[in-house]
Design a protein around this motif. Structure first.
Motif, PDB file in Angstrom:
ATOM      1  N   LEU A 132      -8.695  -0.529   0.953  1.00 39.14           N
ATOM      2  CA  LEU A 132      -8.583   0.397  -0.011  1.00 39.14           C
ATOM      3  C   LEU A 132      -9.836   1.294  -0.176  1.00 39.14           C
ATOM      4  O   LEU A 132      -9.532   2.695  -0.141  1.00 39.14           O
ATOM      5  CB  LEU A 132      -8.462  -0.215  -1.506  1.00 39.14           C
ATOM      6  N   GLU A 133     -11.173   0.879  -0.051  1.00 41.03           N
ATOM      7  CA  GLU A 133     -12.143   1.480  -0.004  1.00 41.03           C
ATOM      8  C   GLU A 133     -12.426   2.312   1.073  1.00 41.03           C
ATOM      9  O   GLU A 133     -12.679   3.511   1.185  1.00 41.03           O
ATOM     10  CB  GLU A 133     -13.417   0.827  -0.387  1.00 41.03           C
ATOM     11  N   ASN A 157     -10.097   5.173   1.115  1.00 37.89           N
ATOM     12  CA  ASN A 157     -10.353   6.190   0.042  1.00 37.89           C
ATOM     13  C   ASN A 157     -11.633   7.329   0.686  1.00 37.89           C
ATOM     14  O   ASN A 157     -11.817   8.436   0.440  1.00 37.89           O
ATOM     15  CB  ASN A 157     -11.179   5.517  -1.334  1.00 37.89           C
ATOM     16  N   LYS A 158     -12.254   6.484   1.873  1.00 33.18           N
ATOM     17  CA  LYS A 158     -13.203   7.408   2.375  1.00 33.18           C
ATOM     18  C   LYS A 158     -12.732   8.412   3.428  1.00 33.18           C
ATOM     19  O   LYS A 158     -13.405   9.368   3.745  1.00 33.18           O
ATOM     20  CB  LYS A 158     -14.414   6.591   2.883  1.00 33.18           C
ATOM     21  N   GLN A 175      -3.699  14.782   1.804  1.00 32.04           N
ATOM     22  CA  GLN A 175      -4.530  14.105   0.995  1.00 32.04           C
ATOM     23  C   GLN A 175      -4.043  13.721  -0.267  1.00 32.04           C
ATOM     24  O   GLN A 175      -4.327  12.706  -0.860  1.00 32.04           O
ATOM     25  CB  GLN A 175      -5.827  15.162   0.675  1.00 32.04           C
ATOM     26  N   GLY A 223      -3.169  10.319  -1.408  1.00 38.82           N
ATOM     27  CA  GLY A 223      -4.052   9.831  -2.622  1.00 38.82           C
ATOM     28  C   GLY A 223      -3.117   9.070  -3.846  1.00 38.82           C
ATOM     29  O   GLY A 223      -3.290   8.430  -4.574  1.00 38.82           O
ATOM     30  N   LEU A 255      -2.378   5.351  -2.696  1.00 45.04           N
ATOM     31  CA  LEU A 255      -3.819   4.959  -2.922  1.00 45.04           C
ATOM     32  C   LEU A 255      -3.612   4.623  -4.672  1.00 45.04           C
ATOM     33  O   LEU A 255      -4.233   3.321  -4.877  1.00 45.04           O
ATOM     34  CB  LEU A 255      -4.748   5.631  -2.704  1.00 45.04           C
ATOM     35  N   GLN A 256      -3.554   5.350  -5.258  1.00 44.48           N
ATOM     36  CA  GLN A 256      -3.515   5.232  -6.668  1.00 44.48           C
ATOM     37  C   GLN A 256      -2.396   3.937  -7.311  1.00 44.48           C
ATOM     38  O   GLN A 256      -2.923   3.225  -8.080  1.00 44.48           O
ATOM     39  CB  GLN A 256      -3.367   6.474  -7.450  1.00 44.48           C
ATOM     40  N   ASN A 263      -4.012   0.800  -6.267  1.00 49.74           N
ATOM     41  CA  ASN A 263      -5.217   0.587  -7.002  1.00 49.74           C
ATOM     42  C   ASN A 263      -4.811  -0.390  -8.346  1.00 49.74           C
ATOM     43  O   ASN A 263      -5.741  -0.857  -9.057  1.00 49.74           O
ATOM     44  CB  ASN A 263      -6.118   1.696  -7.218  1.00 49.74           C
TER      45      ASN A 263
END
Length: 158
Positions: free
Chosen positions: A131-132, A135-136, A146, A150, A153-154, A157
């Motif tokens: 996940l990190e 995120n990068k 994006q 994004g 990704l949210q 998380n």
């Protein structure tokens, strides 16, 4: 024998005929499975990135369904193997959007996997590292992608 640099190889290939270059490629493909897989991607699948992504996702689905869930030891080994395979396919593509999409898919599959990865620290850490990493990578993509990635990704998380 010391391997030549890419620049040296490129210079030397300029002096080869089309037939000689084809023979070199075919010979290279015989020596390693990865060379053959890369050549397959470049010749047949690079035209349709969406199709390539779907093919990889199907393979990932099969690999996840084949995991031995009797112990976390086997689960960890299998999950690492799946991630290695995905990274290999990402290298073949070289496309940042493909990389993010495949890694997000991996994380989705891992999060929904039963037994839960939350009961195992190693698997949870592997999931968080991915996940990190994603995120990068997201800021390097087009604005529309994006936003779309994004949002996914949210969700992962939480």
């Amino acid at each position: 024998m010391k391997a030549a640099t890419v620049a040296q190889l490129k210079k030397e290939l300029k002096f080869k005929s089309q037939e000689e270059t084809m023979q070199l490629c075919l010979r290279l493909a015989r020596f390693k499975k990865e060379n053959k897989e890369l050549l397959t991607y470049l010749l047949f699948e690079s035209d349709s990135e969406e199709g390539y992504i779907e093919t990889v996702k199907e393979e990932v689905d099969v690999m996840f369904s084949d995991i031995n869930i009797n112990s976390y030891f086997y689960i960890k080994k299998s999950v690492r193997k799946i991630l290695r395979t995905i990274k290999k396919y990402i290298r073949y593509s070289g496309n940042k959007a493909t990389e993010v999409e495949l890694l997000l898919y991996f994380c989705e599959k891992l999060k929904s996997f039963r037994p839960s990865i939350n009961r195992n620290t190693t698997l949870k850490n592997l999931y968080n590292r991915q996940l990190e990493y994603i995120n990068k990578k997201i800021p390097l993509l087009h604005e529309d992608l994006q936003h779309d990635y994004g949002v996914i990704l949210q969700q992962l998380n939480h």
